[in-house]
Write an enzyme that holds these catalytic residues in place. Structure first.
Site, short mmCIF file in Angstrom:
data_model
loop_
_atom_site.label_atom_id
_atom_site.label_comp_id
_atom_site.label_asym_id
_atom_site.label_seq_id
_atom_site.Cartn_x
_atom_site.Cartn_y
_atom_site.Cartn_z
CB ILE A 61 46.62 43.78 34.87
CG1 ILE A 61 45.81 42.74 34.10
CG2 ILE A 61 48.11 43.57 34.65
CD1 ILE A 61 45.90 42.85 32.59
CG ASP A 109 40.83 52.59 38.69
OD1 ASP A 109 41.50 51.58 38.40
OD2 ASP A 109 39.64 52.75 38.31
CB SER A 155 45.27 43.44 23.88
OG SER A 155 44.56 42.26 23.65
CB ALA A 156 47.32 38.63 22.32
CE1 TYR A 196 40.54 46.43 25.16
CE2 TYR A 196 40.89 44.39 23.95
CZ TYR A 196 41.24 45.24 24.97
OH TYR A 196 42.29 44.93 25.80
CE LYS A 213 43.89 48.12 25.35
NZ LYS A 213 44.46 48.88 26.43
CE1 TYR A 265 50.48 43.87 29.63
CE2 TYR A 265 48.18 44.40 30.03
CZ TYR A 265 49.52 44.71 30.14
OH TYR A 265 49.87 45.88 30.78
CG PHE A 266 49.35 36.21 24.56
CD1 PHE A 266 50.36 37.18 24.45
CD2 PHE A 266 48.95 35.55 23.42
CE1 PHE A 266 50.94 37.46 23.21
CE2 PHE A 266 49.55 35.81 22.19
CZ PHE A 266 50.54 36.76 22.09
P1 NAD Z 1 40.31 46.22 34.59
O1 NAD Z 1 39.04 46.69 34.02
O2 NAD Z 1 40.27 45.29 35.75
O3 NAD Z 1 41.23 47.46 35.01
C1 NAD Z 1 41.19 48.69 34.32
C2 NAD Z 1 41.01 49.78 35.37
O4 NAD Z 1 41.02 51.05 34.70
C3 NAD Z 1 39.68 49.68 36.10
O5 NAD Z 1 39.90 49.70 37.49
C4 NAD Z 1 38.88 50.91 35.64
O6 NAD Z 1 38.06 51.41 36.68
C5 NAD Z 1 40.00 51.86 35.27
N1 NAD Z 1 39.66 52.85 34.26
C6 NAD Z 1 39.00 52.65 33.08
N2 NAD Z 1 38.90 53.80 32.41
C7 NAD Z 1 39.51 54.75 33.17
C8 NAD Z 1 39.73 56.14 33.01
N3 NAD Z 1 39.30 56.81 31.93
N4 NAD Z 1 40.40 56.80 33.98
C9 NAD Z 1 40.85 56.16 35.08
N5 NAD Z 1 40.66 54.84 35.29
C10 NAD Z 1 40.00 54.16 34.34
O7 NAD Z 1 41.16 45.61 33.39
P2 NAD Z 1 42.52 44.78 33.43
O8 NAD Z 1 42.20 43.39 33.08
O9 NAD Z 1 43.26 45.08 34.66
O10 NAD Z 1 43.23 45.44 32.16
C11 NAD Z 1 44.18 46.48 32.28
C12 NAD Z 1 44.64 46.86 30.88
O11 NAD Z 1 45.17 45.70 30.22
C13 NAD Z 1 43.54 47.39 29.98
O12 NAD Z 1 44.07 48.46 29.23
C14 NAD Z 1 43.19 46.22 29.09
O13 NAD Z 1 42.69 46.63 27.84
C15 NAD Z 1 44.55 45.54 28.96
N6 NAD Z 1 44.44 44.11 28.65
C16 NAD Z 1 43.74 43.28 29.49
C17 NAD Z 1 43.62 41.93 29.17
C18 NAD Z 1 42.83 41.00 30.06
O14 NAD Z 1 42.45 39.91 29.60
N7 NAD Z 1 42.57 41.33 31.31
C19 NAD Z 1 44.21 41.42 28.02
C20 NAD Z 1 44.92 42.28 27.20
C21 NAD Z 1 45.03 43.64 27.52
N1 UFG Z 2 34.95 31.42 27.08
C1 UFG Z 2 33.94 30.50 27.30
N2 UFG Z 2 32.97 30.85 28.19
C2 UFG Z 2 32.95 32.03 28.85
C3 UFG Z 2 33.99 32.95 28.62
C4 UFG Z 2 34.96 32.62 27.70
O1 UFG Z 2 33.92 29.42 26.71
O2 UFG Z 2 32.01 32.27 29.63
C5 UFG Z 2 36.02 31.05 26.12
C6 UFG Z 2 36.07 32.01 24.95
O3 UFG Z 2 35.19 31.60 23.95
C7 UFG Z 2 37.54 31.89 24.55
C8 UFG Z 2 38.27 31.61 25.87
O4 UFG Z 2 37.26 31.16 26.78
O5 UFG Z 2 37.70 30.79 23.72
C9 UFG Z 2 38.92 32.85 26.45
O6 UFG Z 2 37.96 33.89 26.49
P1 UFG Z 2 38.17 35.23 27.31
O7 UFG Z 2 36.95 36.07 27.10
O8 UFG Z 2 38.58 34.93 28.70
O9 UFG Z 2 39.43 35.86 26.60
P2 UFG Z 2 39.69 36.21 25.07
O10 UFG Z 2 40.76 35.29 24.58
O11 UFG Z 2 38.45 36.28 24.31
O12 UFG Z 2 40.21 37.70 25.19
C10 UFG Z 2 41.21 38.08 26.12
C11 UFG Z 2 40.90 39.48 26.66
C12 UFG Z 2 40.99 40.49 25.57
C13 UFG Z 2 42.30 40.38 24.88
C14 UFG Z 2 42.55 38.96 24.40
C15 UFG Z 2 43.94 38.85 23.86
O13 UFG Z 2 39.61 39.51 27.23
O14 UFG Z 2 40.91 41.78 26.14
O15 UFG Z 2 42.43 38.06 25.49
O16 UFG Z 2 44.18 37.55 23.38
F1 UFG Z 2 42.31 41.20 23.81
#
Ligand code: NAD
Ligand code: UFG
Length: 361
Positions: free
Chosen positions: A15, A34, A134-135, A158, A162, A186-187
């Protein structure tokens, strides 16, 4: 007047990298940080290449530092080198399953990192913060779509981190009324930049659905396991609110513009939206899509047959989650626009651009 500078932690991540590009496109200067714990230096090169060679954004700078947000000294140096107007804090660990095995690492990184950053921001007098929530903080939702006022409950380490960061920032905002803090929940962010030059590439085996799907289609992994087909949903698979990562990134630009609306150096002459103090926003589309629907859309959009099998439910998965996304539209003027077709085609374009050698596990 110079455009404001934003410090983005986790800038090399999924993101973060997309948000850096949207911020630069909107005219902000960006300083990225990062530690590459879930990314690598190539992600930074890709951002620079997209910025300069494809988007031709030469009037704005993206400066990057490899540093850990828990390293207060390193952060201080960065804040002293640049006049920072606001911070977007993405850095953290995000794998729900892993957090059960390594709770200490999650608390240390996510909570410790946020505390370290907040202290340095306070010392340096930087008072605008966007926090990646996060959601997951909604736990098992009592009703759908989920509104920001819904009760919160974390059921993974986790999720706890959050929620605890949200509480910390709420306490902090009460004591520091001149700060602006946005908690963005975020969803399910998926997809990639339409250029296919940046996208999601977690280190190791993906936990999330979309990177797993694209890696199976590319032949990097054997088959997709769909976790559970007996949920109480129309097709028996889980329902999620998938949101295109570029939409999510542009939502951050909207949040930052609204938070910085009083800055003299703001690039927009008359920002339409202004927010002050602590605000919470859902960042989703407002629509639920099932895992089966997502897989079928991927197949039809890309023409790739996806080898998959229905297996047991994954522990901790919630049957259905989708946002009430109206608050962000009302207060930030932002809403997600891209559909599931584009999420799939852009994720696939990115996957096709990656070389086989990129596989980490
Ligand atoms: P990501 O892992 O791709 O990006 C996170 C980045 O932070 C990585 O590049 C990692 O190297 C860096 N990082 C981790 N710990 C660090 C530290 N202590 N110091 C400096 N850098 C550090 O994850 P993302 O999907 O881009 O998520 C970004 C944020 O959004 C996270 O806080 C995550 O919890 C939150 N979030 C993500 C999702 C999702 O599904 N991707 C959903 C909800 C919330
Ligand atoms: N899923 C599969 N197969 C896989 C991976 C996922 O069937 O290999 C399914 C999961 O069971 C779930 C859906 O796809 O039903 C989405 O799963 P993700 O792991 O992609 O995402 P989640 O909804 O579990 O969680 C994500 C982020 C979390 C965040 C959450 C908020 O990974 O960090 O959304 O809703 F907290």
């Amino acid at each position: 007047m110079n455009a404001p500078t934003l410090l983005v932690t986790g800038a090399a991540g999924f993101i973060g990298s997309h948000t850096v590009i949207e911020l630069l496109t909107a005219g902000f200067q960006v300083v990225g940080v990062d530690n590459f714990s879930n990314s690598d230096a190539k992600a930074v090169d890709r951002i620079q290449a997209l910025k300069t060679e494809v988007l031709d954004l030469r009037g704005v700078n993206f400066k990057f530092y490899k540093a850990d947000v828990r390293d207060a000294k390193a952060l201080e140096e960065i804040f002293k080198t640049h006049v920072v107007h606001g911070v977007i804090h993405f850095a953290g660990l995000k794998a729900v399953g892993e957090s059960f095995e390594h709770p200490l690492a999650y608390w240390e990184n996510n909570v410790g990192g946020t505390m370290s950053l907040l202290k340095v921001m306070q010392e340096q007098n930087v008072k605008n913060l966007v926090f990646s929530s996060s959601a997951t903080v909604y736990g098992i939702p009592e009703s759908l779509p989920i509104k920001e006022e819904a009760s919160t409950h974390a059921f993974s380490p986790y999720g706890q981190t959050k929620l605890v960061c949200e509480h910390l920032l709420e306490d902090f905002a009460k004591a520091n009324k001149d700060w602006n803090i946005s908690l963005l929940r975020y969803f399910n962010p998926v997809g990639a930049h339409e250029s296919g030059l940046i996208g999601e590439l977690p280190n190791g085996v993906p936990n999330n659905l979309m990177p797993y799907v694209t890696q199976v289609a590319a032949g990097w992994r054997d088959q997709l396991s769909i976790f559970g087909s007996d949920y109480d949903t129309p097709d028996g698979t889980c329902i999620r609110d998938f949101i295109h990562v570029v939409d999510l990134a542009s939502g951050h630009v909207a949040a930052v513009q609204a938070m910085l609306s009083n800055l003299e150096t703001h690039p927009l002459n008359a920002p339409k939206f202004s927010i002050n103090g602590l605000n919470i926003f859902n960042f989703g589309t407002g629509y639920g899509v099932s895992v089966k629907e997502l897989v079928e859309t991927f197949e039809s959009v890309t023409g790739q047959k996806l080898k998959h099998a229905f297996v047991e439910r994954r522990q901790g998965d919630v049957p259905a989650v989708f946002a009430d996304a109206r608050k962000a539209k009302e207060f930030l003027g932002w809403e997600a626009k891209k559909g599931v077709d584009q999420m799939c085609s852009d994720a696939w374009k990115w996957q096709l651009n990656l070389k086989q050698t990129e596989v980490k596990a």
